[in-house]
Motif scaffolding. Structure first.
Motif, mmCIF file in Angstrom:
data_model
loop_
_atom_site.group_PDB
_atom_site.id
_atom_site.type_symbol
_atom_site.label_atom_id
_atom_site.label_comp_id
_atom_site.label_asym_id
_atom_site.label_seq_id
_atom_site.Cartn_x
_atom_site.Cartn_y
_atom_site.Cartn_z
ATOM 1 N N ARG A 154 0.862 -1.186 0.000
ATOM 2 C CA ARG A 154 0.000 0.000 0.000
ATOM 3 C C ARG A 154 0.892 1.227 0.000
ATOM 4 O O ARG A 154 2.109 1.123 0.146
ATOM 5 N N LEU A 155 0.274 2.387 -0.172
ATOM 6 C CA LEU A 155 1.056 3.619 -0.188
ATOM 7 C C LEU A 155 1.220 4.150 1.230
ATOM 8 O O LEU A 155 0.293 4.091 2.047
ATOM 9 N N PHE A 156 2.406 4.677 1.518
ATOM 10 C CA PHE A 156 2.700 5.271 2.817
ATOM 11 C C PHE A 156 2.952 6.768 2.627
ATOM 12 O O PHE A 156 3.516 7.186 1.602
ATOM 13 N N GLU A 157 2.548 7.528 3.611
ATOM 14 C CA GLU A 157 2.669 8.986 3.519
ATOM 15 C C GLU A 157 3.906 9.485 4.251
ATOM 16 O O GLU A 157 4.214 9.048 5.370
ATOM 17 N N TYR A 158 4.598 10.414 3.583
ATOM 18 C CA TYR A 158 5.773 11.069 4.164
ATOM 19 C C TYR A 158 5.685 12.552 3.881
ATOM 20 O O TYR A 158 5.070 12.988 2.881
ATOM 21 N N ALA A 159 6.309 13.327 4.753
ATOM 22 C CA ALA A 159 6.354 14.775 4.559
ATOM 23 C C ALA A 159 7.441 15.124 3.544
ATOM 24 O O ALA A 159 8.500 14.497 3.497
ATOM 25 N N VAL A 160 7.174 16.149 2.747
ATOM 26 C CA VAL A 160 8.126 16.606 1.743
ATOM 27 C C VAL A 160 8.850 17.838 2.279
ATOM 28 O O VAL A 160 8.249 18.900 2.431
ATOM 29 N N PRO A 161 10.141 17.732 2.590
ATOM 30 C CA PRO A 161 10.876 18.909 3.043
ATOM 31 C C PRO A 161 10.911 19.995 1.968
ATOM 32 O O PRO A 161 10.863 19.694 0.761
ATOM 33 N N ALA A 162 10.999 21.223 2.395
ATOM 34 C CA ALA A 162 11.018 22.346 1.456
ATOM 35 C C ALA A 162 12.183 22.216 0.468
ATOM 36 O O ALA A 162 12.054 22.583 -0.702
ATOM 37 N N ALA A 163 13.307 21.676 0.930
ATOM 38 C CA ALA A 163 14.464 21.545 0.051
ATOM 39 C C ALA A 163 14.232 20.550 -1.082
ATOM 40 O O ALA A 163 14.935 20.574 -2.087
ATOM 41 N N MET A 164 13.230 19.671 -0.907
ATOM 42 C CA MET A 164 12.928 18.671 -1.945
ATOM 43 C C MET A 164 11.625 18.980 -2.667
ATOM 44 O O MET A 164 11.129 18.141 -3.423
ATOM 45 N N ALA A 165 11.078 20.143 -2.471
ATOM 46 C CA ALA A 165 9.761 20.453 -3.022
ATOM 47 C C ALA A 165 9.722 20.310 -4.537
ATOM 48 O O ALA A 165 8.750 19.811 -5.106
ATOM 49 N N ASP A 166 10.770 20.743 -5.211
ATOM 50 C CA ASP A 166 10.781 20.668 -6.678
ATOM 51 C C ASP A 166 11.220 19.310 -7.194
ATOM 52 O O ASP A 166 10.792 18.880 -8.265
ATOM 53 N N GLY A 167 12.062 18.629 -6.433
ATOM 54 C CA GLY A 167 12.616 17.376 -6.927
ATOM 55 C C GLY A 167 11.777 16.146 -6.636
ATOM 56 O O GLY A 167 11.761 15.204 -7.427
ATOM 57 N N ALA A 168 11.060 16.146 -5.508
ATOM 58 C CA ALA A 168 10.309 14.956 -5.096
ATOM 59 C C ALA A 168 8.960 14.896 -5.813
ATOM 60 O O ALA A 168 7.897 14.939 -5.190
ATOM 61 N N GLN A 169 9.014 14.781 -7.133
ATOM 62 C CA GLN A 169 7.803 14.725 -7.945
ATOM 63 C C GLN A 169 7.392 13.270 -8.158
ATOM 64 O O GLN A 169 8.182 12.345 -7.978
ATOM 65 N N PRO A 170 6.134 13.043 -8.542
ATOM 66 C CA PRO A 170 5.703 11.669 -8.799
ATOM 67 C C PRO A 170 6.612 10.969 -9.810
ATOM 68 O O PRO A 170 6.957 11.525 -10.848
ATOM 69 N N GLY A 171 7.014 9.738 -9.466
ATOM 70 C CA GLY A 171 7.850 8.945 -10.347
ATOM 71 C C GLY A 171 9.313 8.899 -9.979
ATOM 72 O O GLY A 171 10.056 8.081 -10.523
ATOM 73 N N VAL A 172 9.781 9.733 -9.049
ATOM 74 C CA VAL A 172 11.209 9.773 -8.728
ATOM 75 C C VAL A 172 11.532 8.781 -7.620
ATOM 76 O O VAL A 172 10.667 8.350 -6.860
ATOM 77 N N ARG A 173 12.813 8.448 -7.536
ATOM 78 C CA ARG A 173 13.298 7.567 -6.483
ATOM 79 C C ARG A 173 13.684 8.391 -5.268
ATOM 80 O O ARG A 173 14.335 9.435 -5.401
ATOM 81 N N VAL A 174 13.313 7.890 -4.079
ATOM 82 C CA VAL A 174 13.676 8.567 -2.833
ATOM 83 C C VAL A 174 14.094 7.521 -1.810
ATOM 84 O O VAL A 174 13.889 6.320 -2.000
ATOM 85 N N LYS A 175 14.698 8.012 -0.721
ATOM 86 C CA LYS A 175 14.980 7.187 0.450
ATOM 87 C C LYS A 175 14.086 7.663 1.581
ATOM 88 O O LYS A 175 13.951 8.873 1.819
ATOM 89 N N VAL A 176 13.442 6.700 2.265
ATOM 90 C CA VAL A 176 12.591 7.048 3.391
ATOM 91 C C VAL A 176 12.951 6.157 4.577
ATOM 92 O O VAL A 176 13.549 5.091 4.417
ATOM 93 N N ARG A 177 12.564 6.630 5.743
ATOM 94 C CA ARG A 177 12.776 5.854 6.965
ATOM 95 C C ARG A 177 11.559 4.970 7.201
ATOM 96 O O ARG A 177 10.425 5.452 7.248
ATOM 97 N N PHE A 178 11.799 3.660 7.306
ATOM 98 C CA PHE A 178 10.712 2.739 7.605
ATOM 99 C C PHE A 178 11.167 1.822 8.717
ATOM 100 O O PHE A 178 12.074 1.004 8.523
ATOM 101 N N GLY A 179 10.564 1.971 9.875
ATOM 102 C CA GLY A 179 11.022 1.226 11.031
ATOM 103 C C GLY A 179 12.417 1.690 11.415
ATOM 104 O O GLY A 179 12.665 2.868 11.625
#
Length: 689
Positions: free
Chosen positions: A46-71
């Motif tokens: 399922r989809l998980f929700e994360y906050a988008v930091p202001a520094a990533m506002a332009d880069g974190a667009q749909p379709g891009v690869r990111v690293k997130v903290r899970f557990g």
């Protein structure tokens, strides 16, 4: 009323307050990202929700690869969408890092991946691993486009003239339509063969202003299609240029594959030609998808959720409004089902065209060879030997052998019991005439082998492979070059052979192309090809035979094909008549009567008995029929799942989607509860043996 008090009306939803992570400035717009995390457990699909930091506002667009903290770990993820408000009531963790600003997951491919996961009871993560190649940072940083002109192909339909409905299909594609067709290809001269027909269909699509995707079984087929595309006016894309075709195959290496993927993603290529995983290629404005030789086992994905290229492209055709072309020299039962259901149109040649373009086919069964007396039992009977001898003066002769190797199976020379390894009980075989028997499972040498039944120490051949066949033919035709084509052959799989006298021994699927066509073909050990009880055995045997026979010159040029052995009668007669559609139609009718796929949908659950039963108990679908569990066939190499069982769930075709949802839900519960044992779930299994 108190000044400044905001009144609320009963029944209206209360706006959710945004919870910002402490100490992190969030994006001013759409500060919530919904991501798909790259973790295998099914209950995390399922989809998980994360906050988008202001520094990533332009880069974190749909379709891009990111690293997130899970557990307690950082995991890879894809941003699927951005939102203004979170559905989660608690505080959101911020995205840890932007891996790349390249939107490698397009909305169309994301929808397709979700549909594939749902159809095969898999997870979105598993499908995305198949769809998107590993990142190659250096390739992403390469220069962009130059001023190269856009490729404009030439319109032609000459290769489709022999087929009823072929020209109409191309006209619909050229006009921007989305026709769906199942095509039975015939042999032809240079410029009229199946790669040329596919290239002309692709050219019509590109000329109409849309992109095209062609999926073939292997690299040799990619090369043939790309060569035909050049003749149709669509050259290979030049580095830095726009337009043309790219090849997308895992065997090309990570950098080359990722470069082709990015060229497609960025709209720099009009056409993609590739193998299995290219079915998910992000082609812009997709107008045509082609699956060639859908019966080839290479089109079936061996990794979860085990989708088939034909079905993936059919889904994609519906989701993106693209034309679909499923083609081959044979006809699978699944493709025939698409035609008889009315979902796709049949594109085939009339009987006069079939007779004009195909070679003469003769079945050398025991009945036909009765007049030969004792010689009828020979593996290469006199009529086949005579045909090879006579036709060698006109060009190369193809000999197809079902098995690779030298002598892949041996038996006791005294009692004829199968020779087995003393360690793992695997089958013994010989790699050369003076070799030591070797186990086909564990690889151990049986230097002091003795028969468990009679104590004999002599061996006799049971199954003869391509290498031994080539050796025998070399002795039968001294002075004639003998070449072997196969994955295990010394020279590997040959792409082409010269139009000169030679005997070419090949395993199924490894037949090289003779530019002028083979003078004749001999298909040995026909009985081996139709022995067994696997689903789709007969159409698959016919497909392999037709693939070889299609490389032979037409009967008007003296071309002939000899099928040697007592194969199953229906498959033999279908080859003699060159009628794969008729065999597929009869097989489909029998399967409907016996409630077998594709007239029904099935799910196979394999694993430990208690684990399988736990999964089955949670599945409740109207009309479901539970078969088993029964022990899994143990005629497999050491290391297989010994002690496992298989349960098969069967439902009417109309309940197929409900079955997939129920299996996925039960497997998700199993994952969340961390139930013991192992269970592998597969929808629409290709092998129920």
């Amino acid at each position: 009323m108190t000044t400044g008090e905001q009144l609320e009306l009963d029944g209206l939803p209360v706006p959710k307050a945004r919870r910002r992570p402490r100490g992190v400035a969030l994006a001013a717009e759409q500060p919530v990202a919904r991501v798909c995390i790259d973790l295998p457990p099914q209950h995390l699909d399922r989809l998980f929700e994360y906050a988008v930091p202001a520094a990533m506002a332009d880069g974190a667009q749909p379709g891009v690869r990111v690293k997130v903290r899970f557990g307690a770990q950082d995991v890879d993820a894809y941003v699927i969408e951005r939102a203004d408000e979170a559905e989660h009531d608690g505080e959101l963790l911020p995205i840890r890092r932007l891996v790349s600003s390249e939107p490698v997951l397009t909305p169309a491919v994301a929808r397709l991946a979700r549909a594939v996961a749902d159809r095969w009871a898999g997870t979105l993560t598993d499908v995305l691993r198949l769809a998107i190649p590993a990142r190659h940072a250096r390739v992403e940083a390469e220069d962009g486009l130059d001023d190269a002109p856009t490729v404009v192909p030439a319109a032609a339909a000459t290769a489709w003239a022999a087929y009823r409905g072929g020209a109409a299909f191309l006209q619909h594609v050229l006009g921007g339509g989305a026709p769906r067709a199942v095509w039975t290809a015939l042999p032809g001269a240079a410029g009229l063969r199946w790669p040329d027909a596919i290239a002309q269909a692709v050219a019509a699509c590109v000329l109409g202003g849309r992109g095209a995707l062609v999926v073939v079984p292997d690299a040799r087929d990619i090369d043939r299609v790309l060569t035909a595309l050049v003749d149709a006016g669509i050259p290979a894309r030049r580095a830095g240029g726009r337009g043309g075709a790219v090849r997308l195959a895992a065997d090309d290496g990570p950098a080359v594959r990722y470069r082709a993927f990015l060229a497609t993603l960025r709209g720099q290529a009009d056409v993609v030609v590739g193998t299995r995983a290219s079915a998910f290629a992000p082609v812009h404005d997709l107008g045509l998808v082609v699956c060639w030789d859908d019966g080839d086992a290479l089109h079936a994905e061996p990794r979860a959720p085990y989708p088939h290229v034909r079905e993936v492209l059919a889904l994609r055709s519906e989701l993106e409004g693209a034309a679909l072309l499923v083609g081959g020299h044979g006809r699978t039962v699944e493709a025939q089902s698409l035609v008889e259901s009315g979902w796709a149109h049949d594109v085939s040649a009339d009987r006069p065209e079939v007779r004009r373009l195909t070679p003469r086919v003769l079945a050398l069964t025991s009945t036909e060879l009765a007049r030969e007396g004792a010689a009828a039992a020979a593996r290469l009977p006199t009529p086949a030997w005579r045909a090879i001898r006579d036709r060698l003066a006109e060009g190369p002769v193809l000999v197809q052998v079902p098995r690779a190797g030298y002598v892949p199976a041996v038996a006791c020379g005294r009692c004829r019991a199968s020779a087995r390894c003393g360690t793992c009980h695997g089958p013994l075989g010989l790699s050369r005439a003076d070799g030591v028997p070797t186990c086909g499972w564990c690889g151990r040498l049986a230097t002091d082998w003795r028969c468990d039944e009679c104590g004999g120490a002599t061996l006799r051949s049971v199954r003869v492979g391509s290498e031994r066949t080539a050796e025998e033919l070399g002795r039968a035709f001294p002075g004639v070059p003998v070449r072997v084509s196969g994955a295990r052959a010394e020279g590997g799989v040959l792409a082409t052979v010269r139009d000169a006298p030679a005997v070419v021994v090949s395993t199924p699927g490894a037949e090289p192309v003779a530019p002028g066509g083979y003078a004749a073909a001999v298909l040995l050990d026909a009985a081996v090809s139709t022995a067994g009880s696997a689903l789709g055995l007969l159409p698959d045997a016919l497909r392999r035979w037709l693939t070889a026979a299609a490389l032979v010159r037409p009967a008007s040029d003296g071309g002939s094909v000899l099928l040697v052995g007592d194969a199953e009668e229906r498959a033999t007669q279908a080859l003699v008549r060159w009628d794969p559609n008729g065999l597929a139609s009869r097989e489909l009718a029998e399967r409907a009567e016996l409630a077998l796929p594709p007239s029904v949908r099935m799910a196979a659950l394999v694993g430990r008995r208690d684990a399988v039963l736990a999964v089955v108990r949670r599945i409740d679908v109207p009309g479901i029929d539970v078969l088993g569990p029964v022990p899994v066939d143990q005629s497999a190499p050491a290391g297989s799942l010994e002690g496992d069982v298989r349960a098969v769930l069967r439902v009417p075709r109309s309940s197929g989607a409900a079955l997939a949802r129920a299996v996925a839900a039960s497997m998700s519960v199993r994952s969340a509860r961390r139930e013991g044992g192992t269970v592998r779930a597969q929808l629409d299994p290709t092998d129920l043996g």
